[in-house]
Structure formats: structure tokens, C-alpha cells
Design a protein around this motif. Structure first.
Motif, PDB file in Angstrom:
ATOM      1  N   GLN A  70       8.797  -4.177   4.978  1.00  0.00           N
ATOM      2  CA  GLN A  70       8.357  -4.279   6.369  1.00  0.00           C
ATOM      3  C   GLN A  70       6.873  -3.992   6.593  1.00  0.00           C
ATOM      4  OE1 GLN A  70      10.229  -1.410   8.956  1.00  0.00           O
ATOM      5  NE2 GLN A  70      10.408   0.136   7.352  1.00  0.00           N
ATOM      6  N   LEU A  71       6.243  -3.185   5.742  1.00  0.00           N
ATOM      7  CA  LEU A  71       4.874  -2.756   6.016  1.00  0.00           C
ATOM      8  C   LEU A  71       3.826  -3.866   5.990  1.00  0.00           C
ATOM      9  CD1 LEU A  71       4.560   0.754   4.318  1.00  0.00           C
ATOM     10  CD2 LEU A  71       5.059   0.182   6.699  1.00  0.00           C
ATOM     11  N   PRO A  72       3.933  -4.887   5.151  1.00  0.00           N
ATOM     12  CA  PRO A  72       2.873  -5.908   5.165  1.00  0.00           C
ATOM     13  C   PRO A  72       2.620  -6.526   6.536  1.00  0.00           C
ATOM     14  CG  PRO A  72       4.192  -6.147   3.188  1.00  0.00           C
ATOM     15  CD  PRO A  72       4.876  -5.106   4.042  1.00  0.00           C
ATOM     16  N   ALA A  73       3.609  -6.536   7.393  1.00  0.00           N
ATOM     17  CA  ALA A  73       3.440  -7.129   8.722  1.00  0.00           C
ATOM     18  C   ALA A  73       3.009  -6.127   9.777  1.00  0.00           C
ATOM     19  CB  ALA A  73       4.746  -7.794   9.164  1.00  0.00           C
ATOM     20  N   ILE A  74       3.165  -4.825   9.504  1.00  0.00           N
ATOM     21  CA  ILE A  74       2.949  -3.845  10.579  1.00  0.00           C
ATOM     22  C   ILE A  74       1.987  -2.719  10.216  1.00  0.00           C
ATOM     23  CG2 ILE A  74       5.192  -4.304  11.651  1.00  0.00           C
ATOM     24  CD1 ILE A  74       6.307  -1.835  10.277  1.00  0.00           C
ATOM     25  N   ALA A  75       1.553  -2.626   8.972  1.00  0.00           N
ATOM     26  CA  ALA A  75       0.653  -1.546   8.565  1.00  0.00           C
ATOM     27  C   ALA A  75      -0.800  -1.975   8.695  1.00  0.00           C
ATOM     28  CB  ALA A  75       0.945  -1.126   7.130  1.00  0.00           C
ATOM     29  N   SER A  76      -1.678  -0.988   8.852  1.00  0.00           N
ATOM     30  CA  SER A  76      -3.116  -1.229   8.927  1.00  0.00           C
ATOM     31  C   SER A  76      -3.604  -1.943   7.674  1.00  0.00           C
ATOM     32  CB  SER A  76      -3.848   0.104   9.078  1.00  0.00           C
ATOM     33  OG  SER A  76      -5.235  -0.040   8.853  1.00  0.00           O
ATOM     34  N   ARG A  77      -4.548  -2.854   7.853  1.00  0.00           N
ATOM     35  CA  ARG A  77      -5.116  -3.573   6.725  1.00  0.00           C
ATOM     36  C   ARG A  77      -5.782  -2.608   5.742  1.00  0.00           C
ATOM     37  NH1 ARG A  77      -3.932  -6.750   3.446  1.00  0.00           N
ATOM     38  NH2 ARG A  77      -3.037  -7.897   5.203  1.00  0.00           N
ATOM     39  N   ALA A  78      -6.415  -1.556   6.240  1.00  0.00           N
ATOM     40  CA  ALA A  78      -7.054  -0.586   5.353  1.00  0.00           C
ATOM     41  C   ALA A  78      -6.023   0.101   4.457  1.00  0.00           C
ATOM     42  CB  ALA A  78      -7.821   0.459   6.171  1.00  0.00           C
ATOM     43  N   TYR A  79      -4.861   0.388   5.008  1.00  0.00           N
ATOM     44  CA  TYR A  79      -3.803   1.005   4.213  1.00  0.00           C
ATOM     45  C   TYR A  79      -3.291   0.030   3.156  1.00  0.00           C
ATOM     46  CZ  TYR A  79       0.733   2.740   2.792  1.00  0.00           C
ATOM     47  OH  TYR A  79       1.793   3.142   2.024  1.00  0.00           O
ATOM     48  N   LEU A  80      -3.017  -1.208   3.555  1.00  0.00           N
ATOM     49  CA  LEU A  80      -2.477  -2.194   2.622  1.00  0.00           C
ATOM     50  C   LEU A  80      -3.470  -2.479   1.502  1.00  0.00           C
ATOM     51  CD1 LEU A  80      -0.855  -4.630   5.205  1.00  0.00           C
ATOM     52  CD2 LEU A  80       0.347  -3.021   3.695  1.00  0.00           C
ATOM     53  N   ASP A  81      -4.753  -2.597   1.835  1.00  0.00           N
ATOM     54  CA  ASP A  81      -5.769  -2.780   0.799  1.00  0.00           C
ATOM     55  C   ASP A  81      -5.815  -1.564  -0.119  1.00  0.00           C
ATOM     56  OD1 ASP A  81      -6.393  -5.228   1.881  1.00  0.00           O
ATOM     57  OD2 ASP A  81      -8.200  -4.526   2.920  1.00  0.00           O
ATOM     58  N   GLY A  82      -5.660  -0.373   0.491  1.00  0.00           N
ATOM     59  CA  GLY A  82      -5.716   0.860  -0.293  1.00  0.00           C
ATOM     60  C   GLY A  82      -4.594   0.991  -1.301  1.00  0.00           C
ATOM     61  N   LEU A  83      -3.421   0.455  -0.979  1.00  0.00           N
ATOM     62  CA  LEU A  83      -2.312   0.496  -1.931  1.00  0.00           C
ATOM     63  C   LEU A  83      -2.714  -0.091  -3.275  1.00  0.00           C
ATOM     64  CD1 LEU A  83       0.887  -0.563   0.068  1.00  0.00           C
ATOM     65  CD2 LEU A  83       0.603   1.561  -1.231  1.00  0.00           C
ATOM     66  N   GLY A  84      -3.374  -1.225  -3.229  1.00  0.00           N
ATOM     67  CA  GLY A  84      -3.818  -1.845  -4.474  1.00  0.00           C
ATOM     68  C   GLY A  84      -4.982  -1.107  -5.099  1.00  0.00           C
ATOM     69  N   GLN A  85      -5.890  -0.616  -4.269  1.00  0.00           N
ATOM     70  CA  GLN A  85      -7.074   0.063  -4.800  1.00  0.00           C
ATOM     71  C   GLN A  85      -6.733   1.355  -5.527  1.00  0.00           C
ATOM     72  OE1 GLN A  85      -9.165   0.018  -0.959  1.00  0.00           O
ATOM     73  NE2 GLN A  85     -10.772  -1.195  -1.920  1.00  0.00           N
ATOM     74  N   VAL A  86      -5.694   2.055  -5.073  1.00  0.00           N
ATOM     75  CA  VAL A  86      -5.306   3.296  -5.759  1.00  0.00           C
ATOM     76  C   VAL A  86      -4.257   3.049  -6.840  1.00  0.00           C
ATOM     77  CG1 VAL A  86      -5.893   4.707  -3.754  1.00  0.00           C
ATOM     78  CG2 VAL A  86      -3.523   3.936  -4.068  1.00  0.00           C
ATOM     79  N   GLY A  87      -3.824   1.803  -6.984  1.00  0.00           N
ATOM     80  CA  GLY A  87      -2.948   1.439  -8.087  1.00  0.00           C
ATOM     81  C   GLY A  87      -1.480   1.744  -7.909  1.00  0.00           C
ATOM     82  N   PHE A  88      -1.014   1.850  -6.664  1.00  0.00           N
ATOM     83  CA  PHE A  88       0.400   2.156  -6.451  1.00  0.00           C
ATOM     84  C   PHE A  88       1.247   0.896  -6.653  1.00  0.00           C
ATOM     85  CE2 PHE A  88       0.029   6.091  -3.455  1.00  0.00           C
ATOM     86  CZ  PHE A  88      -0.620   6.766  -4.468  1.00  0.00           C
ATOM     87  N   VAL A  89       2.297   1.040  -7.428  1.00  0.00           N
ATOM     88  CA  VAL A  89       3.239  -0.053  -7.684  1.00  0.00           C
ATOM     89  C   VAL A  89       4.652   0.499  -7.612  1.00  0.00           C
ATOM     90  CG1 VAL A  89       1.667  -1.438  -9.088  1.00  0.00           C
ATOM     91  CG2 VAL A  89       3.059   0.349 -10.166  1.00  0.00           C
ATOM     92  N   ALA A  90       5.624  -0.406  -7.585  1.00  0.00           N
ATOM     93  CA  ALA A  90       7.017   0.011  -7.418  1.00  0.00           C
ATOM     94  C   ALA A  90       7.618   0.615  -8.675  1.00  0.00           C
ATOM     95  CB  ALA A  90       7.868  -1.186  -6.978  1.00  0.00           C
ATOM     96  N   ASP A  91       7.176   0.179  -9.858  1.00  0.00           N
ATOM     97  CA  ASP A  91       7.961   0.488 -11.051  1.00  0.00           C
ATOM     98  C   ASP A  91       7.714   1.859 -11.672  1.00  0.00           C
ATOM     99  OD1 ASP A  91       5.505   0.083 -12.201  1.00  0.00           O
ATOM    100  OD2 ASP A  91       6.116  -1.645 -13.412  1.00  0.00           O
ATOM    101  N   HIS A  92       6.762   2.636 -11.127  1.00  0.00           N
ATOM    102  CA  HIS A  92       6.629   4.002 -11.637  1.00  0.00           C
ATOM    103  C   HIS A  92       5.909   4.890 -10.621  1.00  0.00           C
ATOM    104  CE1 HIS A  92       2.812   2.092 -12.973  1.00  0.00           C
ATOM    105  NE2 HIS A  92       2.305   3.259 -12.638  1.00  0.00           N
ATOM    106  N   ILE A  93       6.216   6.170 -10.699  1.00  0.00           N
ATOM    107  CA  ILE A  93       5.560   7.192  -9.875  1.00  0.00           C
ATOM    108  C   ILE A  93       4.078   7.247 -10.240  1.00  0.00           C
ATOM    109  CG2 ILE A  93       5.431   9.691  -9.496  1.00  0.00           C
ATOM    110  CD1 ILE A  93       8.507   9.712  -9.994  1.00  0.00           C
ATOM    111  N   PRO A  94       3.180   7.382  -9.269  1.00  0.00           N
ATOM    112  CA  PRO A  94       1.749   7.468  -9.593  1.00  0.00           C
ATOM    113  C   PRO A  94       1.433   8.668 -10.476  1.00  0.00           C
ATOM    114  CG  PRO A  94       2.070   7.087  -7.250  1.00  0.00           C
ATOM    115  CD  PRO A  94       3.419   7.405  -7.811  1.00  0.00           C
ATOM    116  N   ASN A  95       0.544   8.448 -11.436  1.00  0.00           N
ATOM    117  CA  ASN A  95       0.068   9.528 -12.306  1.00  0.00           C
ATOM    118  C   ASN A  95      -1.286   9.979 -11.765  1.00  0.00           C
ATOM    119  OD1 ASN A  95      -1.216  10.971 -14.480  1.00  0.00           O
ATOM    120  ND2 ASN A  95       0.329  10.120 -15.855  1.00  0.00           N
ATOM    121  N   PHE A  96      -1.310  11.163 -11.155  1.00  0.00           N
ATOM    122  CA  PHE A  96      -2.521  11.627 -10.488  1.00  0.00           C
ATOM    123  C   PHE A  96      -3.709  11.724 -11.446  1.00  0.00           C
ATOM    124  CE2 PHE A  96       0.317  14.263  -7.391  1.00  0.00           C
ATOM    125  CZ  PHE A  96       0.757  13.093  -6.806  1.00  0.00           C
TER     126      PHE A  96
END
Length: 244
Positions: A26-52
Motif C-alpha cells: 500500500q505505501l507506494p501510493a500513499i507514502a511521501s516520495r522522500a520516504y520511498l526514495d529513502g527505502l532504496g537509498q538505505v538499502g532496505f529490502v524484503a528478504d532480510h533484516i537490515p544490518n546496521f
């Protein structure tokens, strides 16, 4: 503290995937563009928990100079604002169980990271949080001032909406990590109020149910530029001993 990334189990990663994919339906249609761009910039993906240490923090430092700082859970006001003032975002490392997918009494790692970290790629938003925290530290011994600041933080960083190209979008981490509130906050039946510092400082909030109102900013720059007014109003309220 350390994330202790190797202790996450296959079940933990599966829970992360389930939560991630559910929100991204649901978020691609309703979330801020800055947030959606940030998801990719910080490397978040579905298949694993982020490694800080190995992935998230190197990316954040390169983007805005921020980093994720591991904490055991909720921490005292002073420690919380000191971390933010030093551009360190406090995040827990425990992940909810499959039985807790829809409701938690306190924030877990999915809320802290998926909800908040992508927007740490936006410089104006980051500068707002750092400067707001310095205001908080000036008033750290006033419970009334901290309560007012908690309201402002709640209705912006946690449950804020932004107007982008004439359309309401979500940027608050508390909404972005909640499937139910993501829909509720945009309902026509829920009041949307233009961002106003004096009103925010005086508006109570709820922690145990969906919000009854939401505040809307026009830009992240507006948030950053509001900090001097926040400090002035708090000084005035403390001087007059008038809080709401």
C-alpha cells in the motif's frame, strides 16, 4: 549495545519479510516520495533484516551524516534527545513475534527501522530532528516543556502527513509501519490540520488507538524552519508558567 545480527533466526527474517511486503502493498501510493526514495537509498529490502553496522550506517553517513544507534528499548528523555542531537537515531533490535504483527505496546525494530530510518536520507528532516533535540535539551528539567515537545514530535516524526503536489502523503514512522493507521489517517472522516507550532504544542495524543487528528506540513524545510518558533514559544510558556 550491538545489533548482534547473527542471532536473528530464519523465523525473524521471515517475520521481517511478511511485515515489509504487507506495508509495501500500500505505501507506494500513499507514502511521501522522500520516504520511498529513502527505502532504496538505505538499502532496505524484503528478504532480510537490515544490518546496521555493515550496510545501513555506512549508507546513512554518506547521505546525511546520521547513523542508527542500538538501544534496549524505550530510553529516558535526556538520553533520547542527546542521541538525536548528535545525529544518532535510537533503534531497538528485537522483532515482534508472528502473534504481534498488528499491535505492540512499545516500538520494535520494524517500527524503528522501517518506519523511521528511510527518511533519515532527507537532509531537511534530519536537521529538524537535530535542532529540535537541542531545544529539548535546553528544557530537559521541565516536565511540562518535555510534554509539549513530545506532542510536537508525535504529530510530526511519528504521525505526520505531508502535502505533495496537492495530495496528502504519509511521512510519520508510526503510520508507515502500521497497516491499519496507514489507511485510517487518510480517511475523509479524520480531521487534517495545517501545521501550526502553537497548536501542536497544546494538542494531546493517544498511544493506544488510532489518532483522532493529523497535522499536515507543506515541506520538510517547513519543519526545519519552525524550530526557532518552537524554542521561542517554549521559553514564553515557561516564563509565564502557562502549559496546556
Amino acid at each position: 549495545m550491538d545489533q548482534a545480527y547473527d542471532t536473528y533466526t530464519a523465523a525473524d527474517h521471515a517475520t521481517w519479510r511478511r511485515l515489509f511486503e504487507r506495508q509495501m502493498e500500500q505505501l507506494p501510493a500513499i507514502a511521501s516520495r522522500a520516504y520511498l526514495d529513502g527505502l532504496g537509498q538505505v538499502g532496505f529490502v524484503a528478504d532480510h533484516i537490515p544490518n546496521f553496522n555493515e550496510d545501513t550506517n555506512p549508507r546513512l553517513r554518506a547521505l546525511t551524516g546520521w547513523e542508527v544507534y542500538v538501544v534496549p528499548g524505550l530510553i529516558p528523555h535526556r538520553a533520547f534527545y542527546e542521541l538525536l542531537a548528535h545525529r544518532q537515531f535510537p533503534a531497538s533490535t528485537w522483532l515482534r513475534s508472528p502473534e504481534q504483527l498488528d499491535y505492540l505496546e512499545e516500538p520494535d525494530m520494524f517500527h524503528d527501522t522501517f518506519g523511521h530510518v528511510p527518511l533519515l536520507s532527507n537532509q531537511a528532516f534530519c536537521d529538524f530532528m537535530a535542532d529540535l533535540s537541542r531545544v529539548a535539551l535546553r528544557h530537559i528539567d521541565s516536565e511540562e516543556a518535555l510534554q509539549c515537545l513530545s506532542r510536537l514530535y508525535w504529530y510530526t516524526v511519528e504521525f505526520g502527513l505531508i502535502r505533495e503536489e496537492g495530495t496528502l502523503k504519509i511521512y510519520g514512522g508510526g503510520i508507515l509501519s502500521s497497516p491499519g493507521e496507514s489507511q485510517h489517517c487518510l480517511s475523509a472522516e479524520v480531521p487534517k490540520i495545517d501545521f501550526d507550532v502553537a497548536t501542536l504544542l497544546r494538542t494531546p495524543y493517544h498511544i493506544d488507538r488510532f489518532q483522532e487528528r493529523y497535522f499536515v506540513i507543506d515541506s520538510y524545510r517547513q519543519l526545519y524552519e519552525s524550530v526557532p518558533e518552537i524554542g521561542e514559544l517554549l521559553d514564553e510558556m515557561i516564563g509565564k508558567s502557562v502549559f496546556y
